[in-house]
Design an enzyme around this catalytic site. Structure first.
Site, PDB file in Angstrom:
ATOM      1  N   GLY A   1      69.279 -29.755  94.381  1.00 19.26           N
ATOM      2  CA  GLY A   1      70.731 -29.757  94.442  1.00 19.26           C
ATOM      3  C   GLY A   1      71.372 -28.978  93.308  1.00 19.26           C
ATOM      4  O   GLY A   1      70.780 -28.057  92.740  1.00 19.26           O
TER       5      GLY A   1
ATOM      6  N   LEU B   1      68.068 -29.853 102.481  1.00 24.50           N
ATOM      7  CA  LEU B   1      68.455 -29.094 101.301  1.00 24.50           C
ATOM      8  C   LEU B   1      67.310 -28.969 100.302  1.00 24.50           C
ATOM      9  O   LEU B   1      66.763 -29.968  99.833  1.00 24.50           O
ATOM     10  CB  LEU B   1      69.665 -29.755 100.622  1.00 24.50           C
ATOM     11  CG  LEU B   1      70.187 -29.062  99.362  1.00 24.50           C
ATOM     12  CD1 LEU B   1      70.711 -27.670  99.698  1.00 24.50           C
ATOM     13  CD2 LEU B   1      71.278 -29.905  98.703  1.00 24.50           C
ATOM     14  N   ASP B   2      66.945 -27.716  99.994  1.00 16.11           N
ATOM     15  CA  ASP B   2      65.931 -27.400  98.969  1.00 16.11           C
ATOM     16  C   ASP B   2      64.571 -28.015  99.262  1.00 16.11           C
ATOM     17  O   ASP B   2      63.772 -28.229  98.342  1.00 16.11           O
ATOM     18  CB  ASP B   2      66.409 -27.842  97.577  1.00 16.11           C
ATOM     19  CG  ASP B   2      67.659 -27.096  97.138  1.00 16.11           C
ATOM     20  OD1 ASP B   2      67.849 -25.958  97.590  1.00 16.11           O
ATOM     21  OD2 ASP B   2      68.451 -27.662  96.356  1.00 16.11           O
ATOM     22  N   GLU B   3      64.285 -28.288 100.530  1.00 11.76           N
ATOM     23  CA  GLU B   3      62.998 -28.904 100.875  1.00 11.76           C
ATOM     24  C   GLU B   3      62.192 -28.065 101.865  1.00 11.76           C
ATOM     25  O   GLU B   3      61.216 -28.542 102.442  1.00 11.76           O
ATOM     26  CB  GLU B   3      63.229 -30.317 101.440  1.00 11.76           C
ATOM     27  CG  GLU B   3      63.795 -31.296 100.419  1.00 11.76           C
ATOM     28  CD  GLU B   3      63.883 -32.717 100.939  1.00 11.76           C
ATOM     29  OE1 GLU B   3      63.335 -32.982 102.030  1.00 11.76           O
ATOM     30  OE2 GLU B   3      64.501 -33.554 100.265  1.00 11.76           O
TER      31      GLU B   3
END
Length: 279
Positions: free
Chosen positions: A196, A222-224
């Site tokens: 994040g 998100l960001d994964e």
């Protein structure tokens, strides 16, 4: 003499390599390099083969390979010398600058078709490098309208990949779905740590001794998304947030350009939420 890269993924079975090489021999293709990997937990097979030969009937070659592989096989024959990309940016220039310099000297392995920014900050710099810049502000429209404008520009430029070079907007699940497996992001932390916003401040407050950066494919989590490559550098108690940011930017450039080189050379397979990378 032509060059061909063959990418194959399928369920593993005994004799796969023999079957593949036999088909290539029948088509008078010479194997220059071959890398393979078996994921034992999923019983999945991956291979990247670089070949040379006379390529008059690639459709027949693909059909013949599929006939000799498990039913779930995916076979891609890559003859395209360079990929086409769109780069999305906000205000930070360091990753964009690396991309544009390599593009200028034809060492990127891809053709930058356009830059899209949600601010005008990087327009003058981009246009000095001879690349068209499109400013699509997010401030005066809802997310659907904003992303519709992005899609229109991206689709008009017929790109193979979208590179988020410090693009500080979260894309919707629908947008990501439309370009599944084609969006590459640079995240300013060593994922899965500090997902994040403000990861350097998070790292500073946690008192870490290592910071890093991660290049990954974008998914609607998100960001994964599947990680392509990562690097780290050591920090200590003398580093404040600004010093961490300065050190982190150097890693971000390195990681993003390394990941893009691997992708443009067709060395990356996505397997679930992981990648298989043949360096």
């Amino acid at each position: 003499m032509n060059e061909l890269t063959i990418l194959i993924s399928c369920q593993d079975k005994v004799g796969l390599v023999t079957d593949i090489t036999r088909v290539l021999s029948e088509h008078h293709l010479n194997i220059v390099a071959m890398r393979e990997f078996v994921d034992e937990t999923k019983k999945a097979f991956f291979t990247r083969i670089a070949c040379t030969g006379i390529l008059n009937e690639t459709d027949k070659l693909q059909t013949k390979l599929l006939e000799n592989l498990p039913a779930d096989a995916v076979v891609n024959l890559v003859t395209q010398a360079g990929k086409r990309i769109a780069v999305l940016v906000t205000k930070e220039y360091h990753c964009l600058a690396e991309i544009l310099v390599k593009n200028q000297f034809e060492t990127l392995g891809a053709d930058v078709r356009c830059i899209i920014g949600n601010y005008e900050t990087l327009q003058n710099f981009t246009e000095k490098m001879g690349i068209p810049y499109f400013c699509v502000s997010h401030a005066d429209k809802d997310k659907h309208e904003f992303e519709a404008e992005l899609k229109d520009i991206i689709n008009r430029h017929e790109v193979d990949y979208i590179v988020l070079a410090k693009f500080m907007r979260i894309l919707s699940a629908d947008f990501v779905k439309d370009y599944a497996g084609k969006i590459v992001n640079i995240h300013h932390s060593f994922l899965p740590a500090f997902i994040g916003a403000n990861p350097y401040r998070q790292a500073f407050e946690r008192g870490v001794k290592i910071i890093g950066a991660t290049a990954h494919f974008v998914t609607d989590n998100l960001d994964e998304g599947p990680i392509i490559t990562q690097h780290t550098t050591h920090v200590d108690h003398n580093f404040g947030v600004k010093e961490m940011v300065r050190a982190g930017k150097e890693i971000e450039k390195k990681v993003l350009l390394e990941a893009l080189a691997l992708i443009f050379e067709d060395r990356v397979f996505v397997s679930g939420n992981k990648t298989v990378v043949f360096k």
